[in-house]
Scaffold this motif. Structure first.
Motif, short mmCIF file in Angstrom:
data_model
loop_
_atom_site.label_atom_id
_atom_site.label_comp_id
_atom_site.label_asym_id
_atom_site.label_seq_id
_atom_site.Cartn_x
_atom_site.Cartn_y
_atom_site.Cartn_z
N HIS A 187 34.02 30.35 28.01
CA HIS A 187 33.87 29.20 27.12
C HIS A 187 32.61 29.31 26.28
CE1 HIS A 187 37.12 27.01 29.01
NE2 HIS A 187 36.57 27.12 30.19
N ARG A 228 38.27 40.67 24.57
CA ARG A 228 38.30 39.28 24.09
C ARG A 228 39.71 38.70 24.19
NH1 ARG A 228 35.18 41.43 19.99
NH2 ARG A 228 36.86 41.21 18.46
N ARG A 278 41.15 35.49 26.55
CA ARG A 278 41.93 34.35 26.06
C ARG A 278 43.22 34.22 26.86
NH1 ARG A 278 40.11 36.35 20.99
NH2 ARG A 278 42.09 37.44 20.65
N GLY A 330 39.96 31.47 26.50
CA GLY A 330 39.28 32.04 25.34
C GLY A 330 37.82 31.65 25.38
N ARG A 331 37.28 31.22 24.26
CA ARG A 331 35.93 30.68 24.21
C ARG A 331 35.95 29.36 23.47
NH1 ARG A 331 31.23 33.04 25.05
NH2 ARG A 331 30.36 32.22 23.14
#
Length: 209
Positions: free
Chosen positions: A92, A198, A202, A207-208
């Motif tokens: 996150h 990445r 997710r 994800g972030r």
């Protein structure tokens, strides 16, 4: 305390980067998102947090002071150490964590490997009002550039190892990597470690954002 470092990037690994400062190569541990912004030979600036123990000095690097502040604040929660704090920021963004705490979104917090239901409840309780309010314009922006030296002949294995290092089980990491990598290869795109990492984060749920 070492609050920041600026220097030439000598190497980028899956769990950190070596930054040369004054002729000394410093190993700085960081999240995949931060590492993906670094390029070997380029000058980098990272906000840092130094962990001092009897047997080691460990330096953690962040894209900005806000991310460092969140990293240090979440470690005040009982049971949250630097490894888990870094995993939280791998999954996150700082504002996503703020929203999760503010909204008491236990499901979002439980997406981080190593955080169960009770742990998520404890984080919400102990961090209430301490992380600040999320930005109303919170966004991760566009895609971040890949680190040029994180491509290789074994991207699936490398990404699996990185995810295990962040706390996922070997099976969960391998299954997620396989699914994402198969989709990437089927589309005809080049399989690169940084972008695969990445995308797999997710896919693992969060994800972030």
């Amino acid at each position: 305390m070492i609050a920041s470092v600026r220097g030439t990037v000598q190497a980028v690994r899956l769990d950190g980067a070596v930054v040369e400062v004054g002729g000394v190569g410093l190993l700085v541990h960081a999240t995949p998102a931060t590492l993906a912004t670094l390029r070997v030979g380029a000058t980098a600036f990272l906000a840092t947090s130094l962990l001092v123990r009897e047997d080691a000095l460990t330096l953690f690097g962040f894209a900005d002071p806000d991310e460092r502040e969140v990293f240090e604040t979440v470690q005040t929660v009982s049971g949250v150490g630097p490894r888990l704090a870094l995993a939280m920021l791998a999954v996150h963004s700082p504002d996503a964590l703020r929203r999760a705490v503010q909204d008491e979104d236990l499901a979002a917090l439980k997406r981080v490997p190593g955080i169960g239901h009770k742990g998520a409840q404890r984080i919400v309780l102990e961090l209430a009002g301490r992380l600040g309010a999320p930005s109303t314009s919170a966004s991760d922006g566009g895609a971040r550039p890949d680190a040029s030296d994180t491509t290789g002949a074994r991207p699936r294995e490398q990404v699996t190892e990185a995810l295990v290092g962040l706390g996922w089980t070997a099976k969960a990491a391998q299954d997620a990597v396989t699914g994402v990598a198969d989709a990437v290869e089927a589309s005809g795109e080049i399989l690169e470690v940084a972008s695969l990492l990445r995308a797999t984060l997710r896919a693992l749920g969060g994800g972030r954002g």
